[in-house]
Design a protein around this motif. Structure first.
Motif, PDB file in Angstrom:
ATOM      1  N   PRO A 152       0.807  -1.218   0.000  1.00 10.33           N
ATOM      2  CA  PRO A 152       0.000   0.000   0.000  1.00 10.33           C
ATOM      3  C   PRO A 152       0.842   1.271   0.000  1.00 10.33           C
ATOM      4  O   PRO A 152       1.957   1.305   0.517  1.00 10.33           O
ATOM      5  N   ARG A 153       0.265   2.298  -0.591  1.00 10.75           N
ATOM      6  CA  ARG A 153       0.881   3.620  -0.613  1.00 10.75           C
ATOM      7  C   ARG A 153       0.024   4.551   0.228  1.00 10.75           C
ATOM      8  O   ARG A 153      -1.139   4.811  -0.104  1.00 10.75           O
ATOM      9  N   SER A 154       0.586   5.048   1.334  1.00 11.55           N
ATOM     10  CA  SER A 154      -0.143   5.943   2.237  1.00 11.55           C
ATOM     11  C   SER A 154       0.751   7.112   2.602  1.00 11.55           C
ATOM     12  O   SER A 154       1.749   6.938   3.306  1.00 11.55           O
ATOM     13  N   HIS A 170       3.702  -0.523   5.644  1.00 11.38           N
ATOM     14  CA  HIS A 170       4.066   0.721   4.961  1.00 11.38           C
ATOM     15  C   HIS A 170       5.567   0.840   4.717  1.00 11.38           C
ATOM     16  O   HIS A 170       6.035   1.897   4.278  1.00 11.38           O
ATOM     17  N   THR A 171       6.315  -0.220   4.983  1.00 11.25           N
ATOM     18  CA  THR A 171       7.774  -0.163   4.856  1.00 11.25           C
ATOM     19  C   THR A 171       8.218   0.144   3.435  1.00 11.25           C
ATOM     20  O   THR A 171       9.111   0.979   3.215  1.00 11.25           O
ATOM     21  N   VAL A 172       7.632  -0.523   2.452  1.00  8.12           N
ATOM     22  CA  VAL A 172       8.056  -0.335   1.065  1.00  8.12           C
ATOM     23  C   VAL A 172       7.790   1.098   0.621  1.00  8.12           C
ATOM     24  O   VAL A 172       8.646   1.745  -0.004  1.00  8.12           O
ATOM     25  N   GLY A 222      -0.789   4.799 -11.875  1.00 11.98           N
ATOM     26  CA  GLY A 222      -2.235   4.693 -11.926  1.00 11.98           C
ATOM     27  C   GLY A 222      -2.862   3.940 -10.779  1.00 11.98           C
ATOM     28  O   GLY A 222      -4.054   3.630 -10.816  1.00 11.98           O
ATOM     29  N   THR A 223      -2.069   3.634  -9.746  1.00 13.16           N
ATOM     30  CA  THR A 223      -2.600   2.902  -8.593  1.00 13.16           C
ATOM     31  C   THR A 223      -2.148   3.596  -7.304  1.00 13.16           C
ATOM     32  O   THR A 223      -1.324   4.514  -7.324  1.00 13.16           O
ATOM     33  N   ASP A 224      -2.702   3.137  -6.194  1.00 14.79           N
ATOM     34  CA  ASP A 224      -2.255   3.621  -4.885  1.00 14.79           C
ATOM     35  C   ASP A 224      -1.360   2.575  -4.231  1.00 14.79           C
ATOM     36  O   ASP A 224      -1.406   2.361  -3.022  1.00 14.79           O
ATOM     37  N   SER A 225      -0.524   1.921  -5.043  1.00 11.91           N
ATOM     38  CA  SER A 225       0.354   0.866  -4.566  1.00 11.91           C
ATOM     39  C   SER A 225       1.789   1.127  -5.013  1.00 11.91           C
ATOM     40  O   SER A 225       2.050   1.906  -5.938  1.00 11.91           O
ATOM     41  N   VAL A 226       2.710   0.452  -4.340  1.00 14.30           N
ATOM     42  CA  VAL A 226       4.124   0.516  -4.702  1.00 14.30           C
ATOM     43  C   VAL A 226       4.648  -0.904  -4.846  1.00 14.30           C
ATOM     44  O   VAL A 226       4.058  -1.855  -4.333  1.00 14.30           O
ATOM     45  N   ARG A 227       5.773  -1.020  -5.544  1.00 11.15           N
ATOM     46  CA  ARG A 227       6.334  -2.339  -5.816  1.00 11.15           C
ATOM     47  C   ARG A 227       7.741  -2.425  -5.239  1.00 11.15           C
ATOM     48  O   ARG A 227       8.523  -1.470  -5.300  1.00 11.15           O
ATOM     49  N   LEU A 228       8.055  -3.581  -4.704  1.00  3.63           N
ATOM     50  CA  LEU A 228       9.373  -3.897  -4.172  1.00  3.63           C
ATOM     51  C   LEU A 228      10.026  -4.941  -5.067  1.00  3.63           C
ATOM     52  O   LEU A 228       9.360  -5.879  -5.526  1.00  3.63           O
ATOM     53  N   SER A 229      11.326  -4.776  -5.328  1.00  2.68           N
ATOM     54  CA  SER A 229      12.058  -5.812  -6.057  1.00  2.68           C
ATOM     55  C   SER A 229      13.441  -5.982  -5.453  1.00  2.68           C
ATOM     56  O   SER A 229      13.981  -5.076  -4.817  1.00  2.68           O
TER      57      SER A 229
END
Length: 373
Positions: A152-154, A170-172, A222-229
């Protein structure tokens, strides 16, 4: 810094005072009261954030169910061997030799326990208990985030409050937003690093858990999310990027612990449950070194653990003068009938403990004795 927590008629304890240090280690058998200590502090924080710790009437009290802890109702949290002369639930903290105490009325079915008395003036509380009630507080439960395709992106949690979430959810996003922040504490940085950024320091400590690993966090448009790699190696030997679901579970599970410690500021209070989960023994020892580095940067850490590798990492850090023995408190919890008791061996400058009670990380000796019999 918090110096003591007092607990009366709450969960595992009829009445108990527990000394706190810059680095406090809580250990013991399951259901012996370790989590009660962390939950007590989280409950105070949760109730403070809801504005419920100042009014001594039906509008104030302990909020049992919220974003940090979900404890049920009064019957779930009152200690079972309370006396009729003292039926109420009390939590107290001491800092600067001043004790702040909140006493609540027991309500069997309620999840808001009304305040019977509280510190008279909220101003000293806000100032002297800033580590508990102010910026820099982190509480990471044993049940943390695992590998996923997005997180999630907050802005409120990760940017405004710099909060990782009780599960580290919320770490990412925190890393994405703060990756270029400067880490000023030398104890938390890679000695020869070309950068002093949060991302560089996070990679440095994650590589103690998995050599060569590096982290990348990006928005998902376009989303309220983030990605980890995750990637491995560097330069011409660098690997492709891997999503968390294709990398070992332990890395993502440990990531909130690493970020909480690396981002610690002077006066931060960090509560950690079982940081060693899903990690190789070597990684568990390095987590102790990381926590010591955060304490050296000015944070206070209270850690619950079942790992002798974490304990021994702390002992080695004391022996190697990374942290003074006077800055360490070790508490062993065990059941005694309906209540729990706490044994607190002291640690000397060579990392040795004054007492080794039965059940205190003695399983290896017990197993070895049986093997050699």
């Amino acid at each position: 810094m918090l110096e003591n927590i007092g607990i009366t008629n709450f969960k595992a304890f009829a009445r108990q005072d527990i000394a706190l240090a810059p680095f406090t280690l809580l250990t013991g058998l399951n259901s012996s009261g370790k989590s009660t200590v962390l939950q007590s502090l989280a409950l105070l924080r949760q109730s403070h954030e809801a504005g419920l710790l100042d009014d001594v009437d039906d509008s104030g009290g302990f909020l049992l169910n919220g974003g940090l802890v979900q404890l049920g109702t009064g019957q779930d949290v009152r200690h079972e061997s309370y006396t009729e002369d003292d039926p109420d639930i009390t939590l107290a903290v001491t800092t600067g030799q001043t004790r702040y105490q909140w006493r609540t009325r027991y309500g069997r079915e309620g999840d808001l326990l009304s305040l019977l008395d509280a510190p008279a003036d909220s101003a000293p509380r806000a100032h002297h208990l800033s580590s508990l009630f102010g910026h820099g507080f982190q509480y990471l439960k044993a049940d943390r985030i695992g590998p996923d395709v997005s997180y999630p992106r907050s802005h409120d949690a990760a940017v405004r409050r710099s909060f990782l979430g009780a599960r580290g959810e919320h770490t990412v996003n925190f890393l994405r937003a703060h990756q270029d922040d400067t880490i000023t504490a030398s104890s938390l940085r890679r000695p020869d690093a070309p950068s002093t950024s949060l991302r560089e320091a996070t990679d440095h400590w994650m590589q103690r858990l998995c050599p060569g690993v590096n982290i990348e966090t990006v928005d998902i448009p376009g989303t309220d999310s983030v990605r980890l790699s995750y990637g491995f190696g560097s330069g011409v030997s660098a690997s492709n990027r891997y999503r968390p679901t294709n990398v070992g579970f332990g890395l993502t599970y440990a990531l909130p612990i690493v970020v909480a410690c690396v981002s610690a500021q002077p006066g931060s209070l960090i509560l950690l449950e079982n940081p060693e989960a899903h990690l190789h023994p070597q990684g568990q020892t390095w987590l102790a070194y990381l926590a010591v580095a955060a304490v050296s940067a000015g944070a206070q850490i209270i850690m619950e653990t079942h790992s002798d590798h974490v304990l021994n990492g702390l002992r080695i850090a004391v022996k190697n003068s990374r942290i003074p023995a006077a800055s360490v408190a070790v508490h062993f919890f065990r059941r005694n009938g309906q209540t729990s008791e706490v044994i607190s061996p002291s640690m000397s400058g060579d990392g040795m403990l004054s007492d080794w009670p039965k059940g205190f990380f003695d399983e290896w000796e017990s197993s070895l004795e049986q093997l050699l019999d």
